[in-house]
Scaffold this motif. Structure first.
Motif, short mmCIF file in Angstrom:
data_model
loop_
_atom_site.label_atom_id
_atom_site.label_comp_id
_atom_site.label_asym_id
_atom_site.label_seq_id
_atom_site.Cartn_x
_atom_site.Cartn_y
_atom_site.Cartn_z
N GLU A 161 65.11 21.72 44.13
CA GLU A 161 64.79 22.01 42.72
C GLU A 161 65.26 20.92 41.78
O GLU A 161 64.75 20.78 40.66
CB GLU A 161 65.40 23.35 42.31
N ALA A 162 66.26 20.12 42.22
CA ALA A 162 66.76 19.04 41.37
C ALA A 162 66.06 17.72 41.64
O ALA A 162 66.20 16.77 40.88
CB ALA A 162 68.26 18.88 41.58
N ALA A 163 65.32 17.63 42.76
CA ALA A 163 64.73 16.36 43.18
C ALA A 163 63.81 15.72 42.13
O ALA A 163 63.90 14.51 41.90
CB ALA A 163 64.00 16.55 44.51
N PRO A 164 62.89 16.46 41.49
CA PRO A 164 62.00 15.80 40.51
C PRO A 164 62.76 15.14 39.36
O PRO A 164 62.43 14.01 38.96
CB PRO A 164 61.12 16.95 40.01
N SER A 165 63.79 15.81 38.82
CA SER A 165 64.52 15.22 37.71
C SER A 165 65.35 14.02 38.17
O SER A 165 65.48 13.02 37.44
CB SER A 165 65.43 16.26 37.04
N VAL A 166 65.91 14.10 39.38
CA VAL A 166 66.66 12.96 39.91
C VAL A 166 65.74 11.77 40.11
O VAL A 166 66.06 10.63 39.75
CB VAL A 166 67.34 13.35 41.25
N GLN A 167 64.57 12.02 40.67
CA GLN A 167 63.59 10.95 40.89
C GLN A 167 63.18 10.32 39.57
O GLN A 167 63.10 9.08 39.44
CB GLN A 167 62.38 11.53 41.61
N ARG A 168 62.93 11.14 38.56
CA ARG A 168 62.52 10.63 37.26
C ARG A 168 63.61 9.77 36.64
O ARG A 168 63.34 8.73 36.03
CB ARG A 168 62.17 11.80 36.35
#
Length: 541
Positions: free
Chosen positions: A267-274
């Motif tokens: 669930e945190a992966a998209p924000s970390v990637q961004r």
């Protein structure tokens, strides 16, 4: 006879005197001792090392200085020989956690077989652990069955890898808190492994708060921004500790490269990637970090920050950067922090792994299933006084019995002095290596006095078995006969005590170590010296 001839003939006495002088230096000379200059952590053979006792260089353990001892197991259960079905560990953890009610994915740990190098622990089969305080084997078995993973058995307790990781994290906590002399190690009792935490001069509440607290560790991106036509470097948080799904132990690949694998929650992966893309650390082709050489002139860097301090810095591999640019990384949010190759790089990878885990134990301590002992400073001082009194009583009792037995000062006085010299040598050795004195070590000293006098009595009785001896040749013959008996008894004692000295059995270890050392000092130094003294006093020159 010349002084040189006399010294050469009585070289055993000279050796004993030299050992006593050296031990006295170790005991009283300032700045003597391995690692002198403050408390140290002794996590192998001894307990916590308190500050120097003042007049001497002796170090007191928890029982004689005051402090807190916590002995508790790690909570959890684990399954062995798990068939991952070709899936990676992160996927296994997520699927098993989904089958458990009220369990977070961070409470499930899946490990493939291999060597986990915090303490060179080799895990032969793939395992899955559930590390919650109320975990049961039935609960984990049901989750594995529901998720479709085969396994051999589900057992109580956690794996050896988890135990060693917990020890490393707890040692880091104790050291970072500045608790001088604290130690963390494992002990075994009744077939169960326990973590033993000992901290001198601290009460229970402070130690419990320390080992249960969570440190603040995060990964940030250090990158330049334009402000008022000026380039300024700022830190942008990319991953907080709560967003880690798992942090691997330091490992090495076939070419010797050292690395630490990190998985981020889905669930945190998209924000970390961004964040990585927006800060340009995930630029096409990757980035090269020169933070350590010049923080004000570098491409964007990945920094590991613990409690506000930068502890490690990394660039980004081109393949990882390209997967973040395309958005594919968020589907499998894992990456590897590479520290280079060689032993130094591997040690750095170990530090990075510990830093990322700092404050986050791989399994909680089951304090309710363990024991806690607190000794106040006044109690420790009282124990020291009582130990001194008991030691003096032992010496006086032995001296009285010896004088009553022989009634000859030239036989009894050297016997008492020689026996006491063994204790002085052992105290000097303890001061030199900064071994913490506790009640078990004091018991070892008393045992040394007892066994030492026994051996000296054997020598005296054998030498005087047929009345006075005037011939040195006869004396040497009788002495050798007595020494064979003493040597056999010493070998028996050493063999009997060796398992206690090498196994992690808590207080028994210190007792065994100093009993063995006392026997060796006696057989190699003090008994032969006593023989030379008797020969000089009882035979004609």
């Amino acid at each position: 006879m010349s002084a040189w001839g006399s010294a050469k003939e009585n070289w055993r006495v000279v050796l004993l005197v030299a050992m006593l002088v050296l031990s006295t230096v170790f005991l009283f000379a300032p700045g003597i001792g391995a690692g002198s200059g403050g408390g140290t952590t002794n996590g192998t053979t001894g307990g916590p090392v308190a500050e120097s006792s003042g007049v001497t260089n002796l170090q007191y353990g928890l029982e004689l200085s005051g402090g807190t001892r916590i002995r508790a197991p790690l909570a959890g259960v684990h399954a062995t020989d798990v068939d991952f079905g070709g899936q990676n560990a992160s996927t296994v953890e997520s699927r098993v956690a989904a089958e458990l009610s009220g369990v977070d994915v961070t409470d499930v740990t899946a490990r493939p077989p291999g060597t986990y190098t915090q303490q060179d622990v080799t895990q032969q089969t793939a395992t899955v652990e559930l590390t919650t305080e109320d975990a049961t084997t039935d609960e984990l078995a049901g989750a594995l069955d529901a998720a479709g993973y085969g396994y051999e058995a589900v057992q109580e307790g956690v794996t050896d890898v988890t135990i060693q990781q917990a020890v490393v994290v707890l040692r880091s906590k104790v050291n970072e808190a500045g608790l001088s002399g604290g130690s963390v190690r494992t002990v075994e009792s009744g077939g169960e492994n326990f973590v033993l935490i000992e901290v001198p001069n601290e009460d229970r509440s402070e130690v419990v708060d320390l080992v249960d607290s969570r440190g603040t560790v995060r990964i940030v991106v250090y990158h330049p921004v334009q402000q008022n036509n000026t380039t300024t470097y700022v830190n942008t948080t990319a991953i907080t500790q709560e967003q880690f799904q798992s942090v691997g132990t330091a490992r090495q690949d076939d070419s010797g490269g050292a690395f630490v694998s990190v998985a981020v929650r889905e669930e945190a992966a998209p924000s970390v990637q961004r964040t990585f893309v927006d800060t340009n650390v995930a630029q096409p082709g990757g980035s090269d970090c020169r933070y350590e050489s010049n923080p004000q002139s570098t491409e964007p860097c990945i920094l590991v920050v613990r409690d506000g301090a930068v502890v490690s810095s990394f660039g980004m591999d081109g393949g990882l950067a390209n997967s973040m640019q395309s958005g594919e990384w968020a589907n499998n949010p894992t990456f590897i922090l590479t520290t280079g190759s060689g032993q130094a790089a591997f040690e750095r990878a170990q530090e990075v792994s510990v830093d990322l885990r700092a404050g986050a134990l791989p399994a909680p301590l089951a304090l309710d299933e363990g024991t806690t002992t607190t000794v106040t400073a006044s109690q420790g001082e009282s124990f020291r006084t009582d130990s001194l009194i008991i030691g003096l009583l032992a010496v006086l009792t032995v001296a009285g019995v010896v004088f009553l037995r022989y009634g000859r000062p030239q036989v009894a006085a050297p016997m008492v002095v020689t026996a006491l010299s063994e204790v002085v040598v052992l105290l000097g050795f303890a001061a030199f290596i900064r071994y913490p004195l506790d009640l078990s070590v004091i018991a070892g000293f008393i045992a040394v006095i007892g066994t030492g006098v026994d051996d000296l009595v054997i020598i005296a009785d054998e030498v005087m078995s047929e009345g006075d001896v005037n011939s040195r040749r006869v004396f040497e013959s009788r002495f050798r006969k007595a020494f064979w008996v003493i040597g056999a008894a010493a070998a028996t004692t050493i063999i009997a005590m060796s398992p206690l000295a090498v196994l992690s059995l808590g207080d028994l270890q210190g007792f065994a170590i100093f009993t063995i050392l006392g026997v060796l000092v006696g057989v190699l130094i003090t008994r032969p010296a006593y023989g030379d003294i008797l020969r000089a006093l009882l035979t004609d020159r």
